[in-house]
Write a protein that holds these residues in place. Structure first.
Motif, PDB file in Angstrom:
ATOM      1  N   THR A  36       2.342   4.276   3.152  1.00 26.45           N
ATOM      2  CA  THR A  36       1.036   4.937   3.146  1.00 26.45           C
ATOM      3  C   THR A  36       0.305   4.577   1.850  1.00 26.45           C
ATOM      4  O   THR A  36      -0.892   4.288   1.847  1.00 26.45           O
ATOM      5  CB  THR A  36       1.210   6.469   3.223  1.00 26.45           C
ATOM      6  OG1 THR A  36       2.072   6.786   4.314  1.00 26.45           O
ATOM      7  CG2 THR A  36      -0.130   7.172   3.405  1.00 26.45           C
ATOM      8  N   GLU A  37       1.049   4.577   0.769  1.00 26.27           N
ATOM      9  CA  GLU A  37       0.472   4.368  -0.554  1.00 26.27           C
ATOM     10  C   GLU A  37      -0.035   2.939  -0.775  1.00 26.27           C
ATOM     11  O   GLU A  37      -0.882   2.707  -1.628  1.00 26.27           O
ATOM     12  CB  GLU A  37       1.530   4.660  -1.636  1.00 26.27           C
ATOM     13  CG  GLU A  37       2.009   6.099  -1.701  1.00 26.27           C
ATOM     14  CD  GLU A  37       3.191   6.384  -0.768  1.00 26.27           C
ATOM     15  OE1 GLU A  37       3.423   5.602   0.176  1.00 26.27           O
ATOM     16  OE2 GLU A  37       3.875   7.399  -0.992  1.00 26.27           O
ATOM     17  N   THR A  38       0.520   1.985  -0.043  1.00 23.08           N
ATOM     18  CA  THR A  38       0.140   0.592  -0.330  1.00 23.08           C
ATOM     19  C   THR A  38      -1.066   0.144   0.488  1.00 23.08           C
ATOM     20  O   THR A  38      -1.626  -0.914   0.242  1.00 23.08           O
ATOM     21  CB  THR A  38       1.305  -0.397  -0.088  1.00 23.08           C
ATOM     22  OG1 THR A  38       1.576  -0.458   1.316  1.00 23.08           O
ATOM     23  CG2 THR A  38       2.560   0.006  -0.836  1.00 23.08           C
ATOM     24  N   GLY A  39      -1.452   0.937   1.480  1.00 21.13           N
ATOM     25  CA  GLY A  39      -2.662   0.647   2.249  1.00 21.13           C
ATOM     26  C   GLY A  39      -2.512  -0.442   3.298  1.00 21.13           C
ATOM     27  O   GLY A  39      -3.179  -0.414   4.319  1.00 21.13           O
ATOM     28  N   GLY A  40      -1.687  -1.419   3.030  1.00 19.65           N
ATOM     29  CA  GLY A  40      -1.469  -2.527   3.963  1.00 19.65           C
ATOM     30  C   GLY A  40      -0.140  -3.192   3.635  1.00 19.65           C
ATOM     31  O   GLY A  40       0.580  -2.755   2.717  1.00 19.65           O
ATOM     32  N   HIS A  41       0.143  -4.247   4.368  1.00 18.55           N
ATOM     33  CA  HIS A  41       1.427  -4.943   4.215  1.00 18.55           C
ATOM     34  C   HIS A  41       1.672  -5.391   2.779  1.00 18.55           C
ATOM     35  O   HIS A  41       0.744  -5.802   2.088  1.00 18.55           O
ATOM     36  CB  HIS A  41       1.455  -6.209   5.098  1.00 18.55           C
ATOM     37  CG  HIS A  41       1.211  -5.921   6.545  1.00 18.55           C
ATOM     38  ND1 HIS A  41       0.656  -6.833   7.412  1.00 18.55           N
ATOM     39  CD2 HIS A  41       1.443  -4.804   7.277  1.00 18.55           C
ATOM     40  CE1 HIS A  41       0.579  -6.295   8.621  1.00 18.55           C
ATOM     41  NE2 HIS A  41       1.036  -5.063   8.564  1.00 18.55           N
ATOM     42  N   MET A  42       2.918  -5.371   2.369  1.00 17.56           N
ATOM     43  CA  MET A  42       3.293  -5.836   1.034  1.00 17.56           C
ATOM     44  C   MET A  42       4.274  -7.001   1.121  1.00 17.56           C
ATOM     45  O   MET A  42       4.054  -8.056   0.562  1.00 17.56           O
ATOM     46  CB  MET A  42       3.936  -4.695   0.238  1.00 17.56           C
ATOM     47  CG  MET A  42       3.020  -3.510   0.006  1.00 17.56           C
ATOM     48  SD  MET A  42       1.571  -3.908  -0.995  1.00 17.56           S
ATOM     49  CE  MET A  42       2.251  -3.755  -2.644  1.00 17.56           C
ATOM     50  N   ILE A  43       5.396  -6.754   1.803  1.00 15.02           N
ATOM     51  CA  ILE A  43       6.410  -7.798   1.941  1.00 15.02           C
ATOM     52  C   ILE A  43       6.543  -8.087   3.421  1.00 15.02           C
ATOM     53  O   ILE A  43       6.822  -7.183   4.215  1.00 15.02           O
ATOM     54  CB  ILE A  43       7.776  -7.333   1.386  1.00 15.02           C
ATOM     55  CG1 ILE A  43       7.620  -6.728  -0.015  1.00 15.02           C
ATOM     56  CG2 ILE A  43       8.778  -8.474   1.387  1.00 15.02           C
ATOM     57  CD1 ILE A  43       8.932  -6.217  -0.618  1.00 15.02           C
ATOM     58  N   THR A  44       6.315  -9.302   3.811  1.00 10.13           N
ATOM     59  CA  THR A  44       6.380  -9.650   5.238  1.00 10.13           C
ATOM     60  C   THR A  44       6.446 -11.165   5.415  1.00 10.13           C
ATOM     61  O   THR A  44       5.896 -11.910   4.605  1.00 10.13           O
ATOM     62  CB  THR A  44       5.141  -9.117   5.993  1.00 10.13           C
ATOM     63  OG1 THR A  44       5.186  -9.592   7.349  1.00 10.13           O
ATOM     64  CG2 THR A  44       3.834  -9.579   5.378  1.00 10.13           C
ATOM     65  N   PRO A  45       7.098 -11.596   6.470  1.00  7.17           N
ATOM     66  CA  PRO A  45       7.026 -13.019   6.786  1.00  7.17           C
ATOM     67  C   PRO A  45       5.608 -13.394   7.220  1.00  7.17           C
ATOM     68  O   PRO A  45       4.855 -12.536   7.690  1.00  7.17           O
ATOM     69  CB  PRO A  45       7.973 -13.174   7.981  1.00  7.17           C
ATOM     70  CG  PRO A  45       8.719 -11.898   8.100  1.00  7.17           C
ATOM     71  CD  PRO A  45       7.915 -10.838   7.429  1.00  7.17           C
TER      72      PRO A  45
END
Ligand code: ATP
Ligand code: MG
Length: 664
Positions: A430-439
Motif C-alpha cells: 500500500t505504501e509503495t503506490g505501485g510495483h517495486m520488485i518484479t520481472p
C-alpha cells in the motif's frame, strides 16, 4: 519492530528458470536485460533527471514542475511539488481526440454474469456529471470523501469524480463492518460517504447502506453532511431526510462537462488503509503526481501494455491493487479493462477461467490466495479445472499480495498460462503506490517464487539491523535506499507513526518495508521470506516462514495451503508450528497424527531436520485479512495458547480461530 540479529539462512533452492521467448522479448517495450540494465544505469547516473523525464513523458501537466525532489524535510519527501495536474484529467480527458476516445474503458461483469461496457468518452461524461453533482452538494477541493462501494463502474466513477474536483478519497472495502467504517470516517474527517444500497456477491444481496447508517450512528461522524447512494439493486433501503440522496437523483440535470481542478503534484489524491496483516491498519496518504506517474508507467513496464490488450486485475477497489491497477493505472494508460463484481467461486470455481475465455482477456493479475484456492477446487473437481476453458487469449499473468509458493507458481504457469505466458510476481505495498520488485515480461528470466529484480529507479536492498548491506545468499531486512515518486507521504494525521514505522533511525534513513528477503547468490534475485516479525529462530538457525510454508505446499498431492509461526520452546528457543489446510477434508485423531508425521518427514527431506515443524495443526482454512492474506500474528497467539487480544478489525473469518485453537 523486531529485526533479525543475524542473517536469515536460506535453504530453499529453486533451479527452474524460464527465459522470455524470443517473440515476447522482441515485441516488448523493455526488450531484453540489456534494455533493463540501461534504464537502471540511467537512473543511477542522474536520479532526478531520470524521474523528471519519466514524469514529463508519462503525465500531462497544466503547469510544469521546476523542481523534481525536495528532501529538505525528510522523510517527508516531496516530488514535482510546484507542478500542477489532475489525476482524472490524466485518466480520461487526455485520451479525447485520440483513438482511445471510443475504445472500451471498462467491461463490467456483474455477479450474475450481465455485462455492461463503457467507452472512455462515456466514462468521462459520467465522471464529470457525478463530479458536478458532488460540487453541487458542496464537496470541494481538500475535502475527504469515504467510498464504500461494490466493484462496479460506479465505484470507479466515484473515485475519479473525487479526483476530478480535488477531493481526497478514502475507499473502505465493502466487506468491512460498521465499526471499521466509523473509525475510518472519523480518522479521515470525511464530509461525505458514497455507497450503494446493496452489493451482489456470490448470488447474495448484501447490505451496504444500512452498515453506513449503523457506522454513522456509532457517533463521532458529525463531519458527514452527505450520504450518496448508488442504487445497485431494486431493493429499498432506509434514507435519512436531509442527509441521504440517490446517485441517479443528484446526477440528473448535471452537465457532462466538468473542467478538472488542477492541483499541486503533492495534493493528497487518497488515503487508504493497509490490510492489517501485521497490526492495526495504517492510513496511507498518497500524492497526485508521483502516484499517478508510477501507476501509469508500471502498466507499461510491468504489463507491457499493448493497444489491443484486455487487462484484468481481480483486486477490489478497496485495496491498493484496486487503486493502482483498476481505478487509475489502466485508465491513465488507455487500456481496456475488466471490472468484476463477484467472487471467484460463484457460480462455481471456474468463474475466472470462464471470464477469461468470454472476454478474451490477455493480461490476468490476481493474488496467491485466489490461485491456491482455485488449485484446491480444480483438483477436487475436474469440471472447474482451467483445462475446460479456452485460455489462449492470455499472454501475460501476474501475482500480488503475498509471496507465491513455487508449486502454486508452477501450476499457474502450466494450467492457466499454458506454459506460454510469463508470470510477473509483483512485490509492492500500500505504501509503495505501485510495483517495486518484479520481472519484466520481455526481459527477466523467471524463477518460480521470486519477484526477481527492482524496477529501474527503485533502490531496494537487503541490509542487516544496522542498515549495512548483506551479501547475496544471506537474508536480511528489505529496504528502499532512495525515495521514489509514488511513495507514501505520511500516515494520515499521524506523522510520528509514519517516521517510526518506515524510517527507523538505525536504518540510515532507508525506507523499511517490514518484509524479510534474500537475494540469490547467482542472479541477485529477490525472494521475500516473510514479515520481519515472523522470522523464526530455531536452535540458533534463522528461517523465514515462507520457505517452510513453500515446502509444505510443495507436497502437492496433499497440501493446499500452509502458514508457519514460531512458539517459545525451552529446548530450541523457538519451535515451529504449522497450520495446514489439506486438499482433502480436515483429518482428526490418528489420521491427523499420521499425516502430520508424513508432512514433518517431508519438510525434513526438503529443507532439513531443523525445519521440521514440532506441531502441525489442520484447519478448514487459515485466518485471513479481507484482502486474502494470512494473518500469522493471530496464529502466533494460537500457537502459544494465548487469548487473542489484538486488532482483528480486518479479519475475514473469525470462526476459524476457534477451530484452530481447539485441536491442540
Ligand atoms: P499491514 O501493513 O497493515 O500489516 P499488509 O502489509 O498486508 O498489512 P498491504 O500493503 O496490502 O498490507 O500488503 C503489502 C505486503 O504484502 C508486503 O509488505 C508483503 O508482505 C506482501 N506482498 C505483496 N506482494 C507480494 C509479493 N509479490 N511477494 C511477496 N510478498 C508480497
Ligand atoms: Mg504492510
Amino acid at each position: 519492530m523486531s529485526t533479525p540479529s543475524s542473517s536469515i539462512e536460506s535453504t530453499l533452492v529453486e533451479n527452474r528458470v524460464f527465459e522470455p521467448s524470443e517473440a515476447i522479448r522482441k515485441a516488448a517495450r523493455i526488450s531484453g536485460m540489456e534494455a533493463y540494465n540501461a534504464l537502471c544505469a540511467e537512473a543511477e547516473k542522474d536520479f532526478e533527471g531520470f524521474w523528471a523525464q519519466r514524469a514529463r513523458e508519462t503525465l500531462t501537466w497544466s503547469k510544469p514542475f521546476t523542481k523534481v525532489l525536495d528532501e529538505s524535510n525528510k522523510p517527508f519527501y516531496k516530488w514535482f511539488e510546484d507542478g500542477e495536474l489532475n489525476a482524472s484529467f490524466n485518466c480520461l480527458d487526455r485520451h479525447m481526440g485520440t483513438p482511445v476516445e471510443n475504445k472500451t474503458a471498462i467491461i463490467f461483469e456483474a455477479d450474475g454474469g450481465e455485462v455492461t461496457k463503457v467507452t472512455y468518452k462515456e466514462l468521462l461524461a459520467k465522471v464529470s456529471q457525478f463530479a458536478n453533482a458532488l460540487k453541487a452538494r458542496g464537496v470541494k477541493k481538500g475535502d475527504r470523501v469515504v467510498i464504500y462501494m461494490p466493484m462496479t463502474i460506479e465505484g470507479v466513477v466515484a473515485m475519479q469524480a473525487c479526483a476530478r474536483i480535488g477531493a481526497t478519497h478514502s475507499v473502505v472495502f465493502g466487506g468491512f463492518s460498521a465499526k471499521a467504517l466509523q473509525e475510518r470516517i472519523q480518522d479521515a474527517g470525511a464530509v461525505a460517504v458514497i455507497t450503494a444500497n446493496y452489493q451482489l456477491r456470490g448470488g447474495k444481496e448484501l447490505p451496504l447502506k444500512s452498515i453506513v447508517d449503523e457506522g454513522i450512528a456509532m457517533g463521532g461522524c458529525d463531519t458527514i453532511k452527505d450520504v450518496i447512494v448508488f442504487q445497485r439493486t431494486p431493493t429499498a433501503c432506509n434514507m435519512v431526510a436531509g442527509r441521504d440522496s440517490f446517485m441517479h437523483d443528484v446526477m440528473e440535470g448535471q452537465s457532462t462537462d466538468c473542467p478538472a481542478e488542477m492541483v499541486s503534484a503533492e495534493h493528497p489524491l487518497f488515503v487508504l488503509y493497509t490490510s492489517g496483516s501485521t497490526g492495526k491498519p495504517k492510513g496511507v496518504q498518497h500524492s497526485t503526481g508521483g502516484y499517478l506517474l508510477w501507476a501509469n508507467l508500471t502498466m507499461n513496464w510491468t504489463f507491457d501494455l499493448k493497444d489491443n490488450d484486455v487487462f484484468w486485475c481481480t483486486a477490489d477497489i478497496g485495496w491498493i491493487t484496486g487503486h493502482s491497477y483498476v481505478a487509475y493505472g489502466p485508465l491513465a494508460a488507455g487500456a481496456t479493462q475488466i471490472v468484476f463484481e463477484g467472487v471467484p467461486t460463484y457460480p462455481n470455481a471456474g468463474r475466472f477461467w470462464q471470464m477469461i475465455e468470454k472476454h478474451k482477456c490477455t493480461i490476468f493479475y490476481t493474488a496467491p490466495t485466489a490461485i491456491r484456492s482455485l488449485i484446491k477446487a480444480a483438483e477436487g473437481d475436474e469440471k472447474v479445472h482451467p483445462k475446460n476453458w479456452d485460455l489462449t487469449s492470455l499472454r501475460l499473468m501476474g501475482s500480488v499480495g503475498e509471496p507465491i509458493n513455487p508449486e502454486a507458481w508452477m501450476w499457474y504457469y502450466k494450467h492457466v498460462g499454458g506454459e506460454r505466458c510469463p508470470i510477473v510476481d509483483t512485490f509492492w505495498q500500500t505504501e509503495t503506490g505501485g510495483h517495486m520488485i518484479t520481472p519484466l515480461p520481455g526481459a527477466t528470466p523467471l524463477v518460480p517464487g521470486s519477484c526477481t529484480l527492482p524496477l529501474p529507479g527503485i533502490t531496494t536492498a537487503i541490509v542487516d539491523e544496522t542498515g549495512n548491506d548483506v551479501p547475496n545468499g544471506a537474508g536480511g531486512i528489505l529496504v528502499v535506499k532512495k525515495p521514489w515518486p509514488s511513495m507514501i507521504r505520511t500516515i494520515w494525521g499521524d506523522p510520528e507513526r509514519f517516521k517510526k514505522s518506515y524510517f527507523p533511525e538505525e536504518l540510515k534513513g532507508y525506507y523499511l518495508a517490514g518484509d524479510g528477503a534474500v537475494r540469490s547468490a547467482d542472479r541477485g534475485y529477490f525472494r521475500i521470506t516473510g514479515r520481519i516479525d515472523d522470522v523464526l529462530n530455531v536452535s540458533g538457525h534463522r528461517m523465514g516462514t515462507m520457505e517452510i510454508e513453500s515446502a509444505l505446499v510443495g507436497k502437492t498431492d496433499l497440501v493446499a495451503e500452509a502458514a508457519v509461526v514460531g512458539r517459545p520452546d525451552d529446548l530450541t528457543g523457538e519451535a515451529i508450528v504449522a497450520f495446514v489446510v489439506l486438499k482433502r477434508s480436515r483429518p482428526t485423531g490418528d489420521e491427523a497424527k499420521a499425516i502430520a508425521k508424513e508432512l514433518r518427514d517431508w519438510v525434513g527431506k526438503e529443507i532439513g531436520p531443523i525445519a521440521k515443524p514440532k506441531d502441525i495443526r489442520f484447519g478448514d482454512n487459515l485466518p485471513k485479512t479481507r484482502s486474502g492474506k494470512i494473518m500469522r500474528r493471530l496464529l502466533r497467539s494460537i500457537a502459544k495458547g494465548e487469548a487473542i487480544t489484538q486488532d482483528t478489525s480486518t479479519l475475514e473469518n473469525p470462526a476459524i480461530l476457534d477451530q484452530l485453537s481447539e485441536n491442540n
